[in-house]
Structures are given as structure tokens and as C-alpha cells.
Design an enzyme around this catalytic site. Structure first.
Site, mmCIF file in Angstrom:
data_model
loop_
_atom_site.group_PDB
_atom_site.id
_atom_site.type_symbol
_atom_site.label_atom_id
_atom_site.label_comp_id
_atom_site.label_asym_id
_atom_site.label_seq_id
_atom_site.Cartn_x
_atom_site.Cartn_y
_atom_site.Cartn_z
ATOM 1 N N SER A 150 0.854 -1.193 0.000
ATOM 2 C CA SER A 150 0.000 0.000 0.000
ATOM 3 C C SER A 150 0.886 1.237 0.000
ATOM 4 O O SER A 150 2.088 1.139 0.279
ATOM 5 C CB SER A 150 -0.839 -0.018 1.284
ATOM 6 O OG SER A 150 -1.519 1.199 1.483
ATOM 7 N N TYR A 163 -2.448 -1.430 10.394
ATOM 8 C CA TYR A 163 -2.473 -1.595 8.927
ATOM 9 C C TYR A 163 -1.098 -1.243 8.339
ATOM 10 O O TYR A 163 -0.561 -1.976 7.510
ATOM 11 C CB TYR A 163 -3.571 -0.705 8.318
ATOM 12 C CG TYR A 163 -3.780 -0.897 6.821
ATOM 13 C CD1 TYR A 163 -4.547 -1.957 6.342
ATOM 14 C CD2 TYR A 163 -3.202 -0.032 5.893
ATOM 15 C CE1 TYR A 163 -4.739 -2.137 4.967
ATOM 16 C CE2 TYR A 163 -3.388 -0.207 4.521
ATOM 17 C CZ TYR A 163 -4.156 -1.257 4.073
ATOM 18 O OH TYR A 163 -4.347 -1.442 2.717
HETATM 19 N N1 LIG Z 1 -8.595 0.028 -1.801
HETATM 20 C C1 LIG Z 1 -7.517 0.720 -1.480
HETATM 21 O O1 LIG Z 1 -7.568 1.966 -1.390
HETATM 22 C C2 LIG Z 1 -6.211 0.025 -1.247
HETATM 23 C C3 LIG Z 1 -5.057 0.808 -1.152
HETATM 24 C C4 LIG Z 1 -3.837 0.195 -0.916
HETATM 25 C C5 LIG Z 1 -3.767 -1.184 -0.804
HETATM 26 N N2 LIG Z 1 -4.896 -1.935 -0.897
HETATM 27 C C6 LIG Z 1 -4.757 -3.385 -0.747
HETATM 28 O O2 LIG Z 1 -5.312 -4.023 -1.875
HETATM 29 C C7 LIG Z 1 -5.704 -5.355 -1.522
HETATM 30 C C8 LIG Z 1 -7.117 -5.614 -2.042
HETATM 31 O O3 LIG Z 1 -8.023 -4.788 -1.329
HETATM 32 P P1 LIG Z 1 -9.323 -4.118 -1.986
HETATM 33 O O4 LIG Z 1 -9.186 -2.673 -1.808
HETATM 34 O O5 LIG Z 1 -9.606 -4.691 -3.299
HETATM 35 O O6 LIG Z 1 -10.411 -4.577 -0.882
HETATM 36 P P2 LIG Z 1 -11.782 -5.390 -0.971
HETATM 37 O O7 LIG Z 1 -12.307 -5.388 0.424
HETATM 38 O O8 LIG Z 1 -12.660 -4.852 -2.044
HETATM 39 O O9 LIG Z 1 -11.287 -6.855 -1.388
HETATM 40 C C9 LIG Z 1 -10.532 -7.658 -0.520
HETATM 41 C C10 LIG Z 1 -10.938 -9.108 -0.711
HETATM 42 O O10 LIG Z 1 -10.147 -9.927 0.173
HETATM 43 C C11 LIG Z 1 -10.997 -10.903 0.742
HETATM 44 N N3 LIG Z 1 -10.472 -11.372 2.025
HETATM 45 C C12 LIG Z 1 -10.488 -10.712 3.211
HETATM 46 N N4 LIG Z 1 -9.960 -11.488 4.167
HETATM 47 C C13 LIG Z 1 -9.617 -12.649 3.585
HETATM 48 C C14 LIG Z 1 -9.026 -13.844 4.065
HETATM 49 N N5 LIG Z 1 -8.719 -13.979 5.364
HETATM 50 N N6 LIG Z 1 -8.792 -14.858 3.196
HETATM 51 C C15 LIG Z 1 -9.134 -14.722 1.876
HETATM 52 N N7 LIG Z 1 -9.699 -13.610 1.370
HETATM 53 C C16 LIG Z 1 -9.933 -12.593 2.212
HETATM 54 C C17 LIG Z 1 -12.335 -10.192 0.931
HETATM 55 O O11 LIG Z 1 -13.407 -11.128 1.084
HETATM 56 C C18 LIG Z 1 -12.410 -9.363 -0.347
HETATM 57 O O12 LIG Z 1 -13.057 -10.080 -1.383
HETATM 58 C C19 LIG Z 1 -5.574 -5.435 -0.002
HETATM 59 O O13 LIG Z 1 -4.376 -6.101 0.332
HETATM 60 C C20 LIG Z 1 -5.511 -3.977 0.426
HETATM 61 O O14 LIG Z 1 -4.841 -3.796 1.644
HETATM 62 C C21 LIG Z 1 -6.115 -1.362 -1.111
#
Ligand SMILES: NC(=O)c1ccc[n+]([C@@H]2O[C@H](COP(=O)([O-])OP(=O)(O)OC[C@H]3O[C@@H](n4cnc5c(N)ncnc54)[C@H](O)[C@@H]3O)[C@@H](O)[C@H]2O)c1
Length: 284
Positions: A150, A163
Site C-alpha cells: 500500500s 495496517y
Molecule cells: N482500496 C484501497 O484503497 C487500497 C489501497 C492500498 C492497498 N490496498 C490493498 O489491496 C488489496 C485488495 O483490497 P481491496 O481494496 O480490493 O479490498 P476489498 O475489500 O474490495 O477486497 C478484498 C478481498 O479480500 C478478501 N479477504 C479478506 N480477508 C480474507 C481472508 N482472510 N482470506 C481470503 N480472502 C480474504 C475479501 O473477502 C475481499 O473479497 C488489499 O491487500 C488492500 O490492503 C487497497
């Protein structure tokens, strides 16, 4: 001497994505399939995982292998790697994407149980996914391991110590492993990804912690989504795929991630004041 190609083709590759039931993971699955990859997908949530599988098929892709389990379970992750390898005969791309968030909480007040929960998924899930799939990736003549960190793996931010800890740890593990692979198995490209705000469900699905009421947390999420989550998941997936093809070590997504990370690199002590003040002004 075996010369490594400068770019990787996606077509015909076997690609694995964790957390593929939503957001960036789902967009990655769709983008990889569109470019001709065959998929093994994971999510904790069986229903949303199946929805992603159906969307892949709807756009003309082969039905993915779908396995729902918690990435924080290392036995299940290793069983998954064996299952993918025996199903497809090889694994070329592994993307450790599954991740969760905690609501606003001070480092002093956060419960150990909540800290351990987020470490289990974001950090240990990534370690398990990397270790379980590395032997299969190393067996290929070119392969890619991608760990989603991130912006908050590049800069610290107030009220998000757990986080940030998980995302800095992902970067440390990934950069160390990249150097190791350059020495031991240079055909395996290792990449850390640092998105800024991406329009997904992550903030809304965050575990509510600390003293905030449900209503206060919801208001904060609304503000966070409006002010910070600007880039679409599809755009994030496009940039990540470009990074995989170009064999980048680090991929930063969006100016909202590039500018603060640059400030932190140039002013490693002062950025805390500069970004802290900007966050305070935004009311987050
Ligand atoms: N959205 C943002 O702004 C952002 C920014 C930086 C990094 N990220 C990172 O991107 C990645 C994806 O996040 P996103 O934003 O698409 O979120 P999201 O919540 O839309 O998707 C995350 C997915 O991970 C699944 N998940 C959660 N816990 C789990 C587990 N224990 N085992 C298997 N699956 C699990 C959830 O069910 C969900 O489908 C994450 O690692 C997040 O930290 C997101």
C-alpha cells in the site's frame, strides 16, 4: 548463460489471485483472463468468489479454479498451492492480494486480538502465499510473485499503526525476497505494489474498533471514500499487469501514492509533520 527476457507475456500463463471476490482482486482476475491467462482464484467469501468466476466466464474466459479459504491458515494455503499445481501442471503468476483494514484507532488503544487478526491476513497470508507457491514459480523459466502492499507501506499514517505495520512488513519481505531471487532464481520476478486510494469495499468492510460508534465510523468511511478513494479497481489492475509484464520491482499506483511517497523519501523526518497536517485538515 541464460538471458532473461525483458518482458513477460500473460497469454497462456497460470495465474493465482487471493482475495479475488472483490475490488482489486476481482479486477485483476478479469484483466488477467482477458489477456489469456488461466486462473486459480481464492477468497474467504465463497459467494463473491463464485460471482468473480461467473464474470470471468461471461467475458469469454475459461472457468477459473475457485477455492474459498482463509489466507491466514498456512495449511490451507499450502494445500491450495498443491491443488493449483496438480490441476494446471504449473504456476506462473502468484498475486497475494487478500487484505483487510481496521477502523480509526490509536496504537495505545488497539486490542491485541484486532492487531493479530490484521497481521494474520495481510502479513502472514502474504508470507504463506509466497512460501507455498515459490517452489512452483521457481520451476518455471519465467514467473512472477506479486505482493500487494500500500501507500501505507511507504509512509506511516496516524491511527492506522496496525495496517501500516502489515504493509511495511509486506514491503520488507518482498524487497528482501526480490534480492534473494536475483541471486538464486532470477527467472522469478518479485514485485511489491503500493496503491493509493482505490475505489473498493475495503474501508466499508473494515473491522470497527476503538471507541468510535457505528455511526461515527460510517461517517469517517464516507469522508475517506469521497476524499481518498479516487482510482478505479480496473485502473489499479491495469497498472499492476503492466508492472508484471515489465518485471518491475515496485509498482506505485496513482499520484495520491506517488507524491506522498516522494515527500517521505526526500524528507524522511519532516514528512510526518507535512502529511500529518494535511490529514488533520481533511478531517480524517
Ligand atoms: N482500496 C484501497 O484503497 C487500497 C489501497 C492500498 C492497498 N490496498 C490493498 O489491496 C488489496 C485488495 O483490497 P481491496 O481494496 O480490493 O479490498 P476489498 O475489500 O474490495 O477486497 C478484498 C478481498 O479480500 C478478501 N479477504 C479478506 N480477508 C480474507 C481472508 N482472510 N482470506 C481470503 N480472502 C480474504 C475479501 O473477502 C475481499 O473479497 C488489499 O491487500 C488492500 O490492503 C487497497
Amino acid at each position: 548463460m541464460h538471458l532473461q527476457s525483458l518482458s513477460m507475456k500473460i497469454n497462456g500463463k497460470i495465474a493465482v489471485v487471493t482475495g479475488a471476490g472483490s475490488g482489486i482482486g476481482r479486477a485483476l482476475a478479469l484483466a488477467l483472463s482477458k489477456e489469456g491467462a488461466r486462473l486459480a482464484l481464492n477468497d474467504f467469501n465463497k459467494q463473491t468468489l463464485e460471482e468473480t468466476g461467473a464474470l470471468v466466464e461471461e467475458q469469454g474466459g475459461e472457468a477459473p479454479l475457485l477455492v474459498d479459504f482463509d489466507v491466514a491458515d498456512h495449511k490451507k494455503m499450502h494445500a491450495f498451492a498443491e491443488q493449483v499445481a496438480s490441476h494446471f501442471g504449473q504456476v506462473d503468476i502468484m498475486i497475494n492480494n487478500a487484505g483487510v483494514a481496521l477502523g480509526k484507532v490509536t496504537a495505545e488503544d488497539v486490542e491485541y486480538e484486532d492487531f493479530e487478526w490484521i497481521m494474520g491476513i495481510n502479513f502472514w497470508g502474504m508470507v504463506y502465499g509466497s512460501k507455498a507457491f515459490l517452489p512452483f514459480l521457481k520451476a518455471r523459466t519465467e514467473a512472477s510473485l506479486v505482493n500487494i502492499s500500500s501507500l501505507f507501506g511507504l509512509i506511516g499514517i496516524a491511527y492506522q499503526a496496525p495496517y501500516c505495520t502489515t504493509k511495511f512488513a509486506i514491503r520488507g519481505f518482498t524487497e528482501s525476497l526480490r534480492m534473494e531471487m536475483l541471486d538464486l532464481s532470477p527467472q522469478v520476478c518479485v514485485t511489491s505494489v503500493h496503491p493509493g486510494g482505490i475505489k473498493t469495499k475495503i474501508a466499508r468492510s473494515a473491522r470497527v474498533v476503538g471507541s468510535a460508534t457505528k455511526k461515527e465510523s460510517e461517517q469517517l468511511v464516507n469522508k475517506f471514500e469521497q476524499s481518498f478513494m479516487k482510482t478505479t479497481a480496473e485502473e489499479a489492475a491495469r497498472v499492476i499487469l503492466k508492472g508484471i509484464k515489465k518485471k518491475k520491482g515496485q509498482v506505485i499506483i496513482g499520484n495520491d501514492a506517488k507524491i506522498p511517497s516522494l515527500i517521505a523519501r526526500v524528507l524522511p523526518s519532516r514528512y510526518i509533520n507535512i502529511i500529518g497536517k494535511a490529514m488533520k485538515r481533511s478531517g480524517i
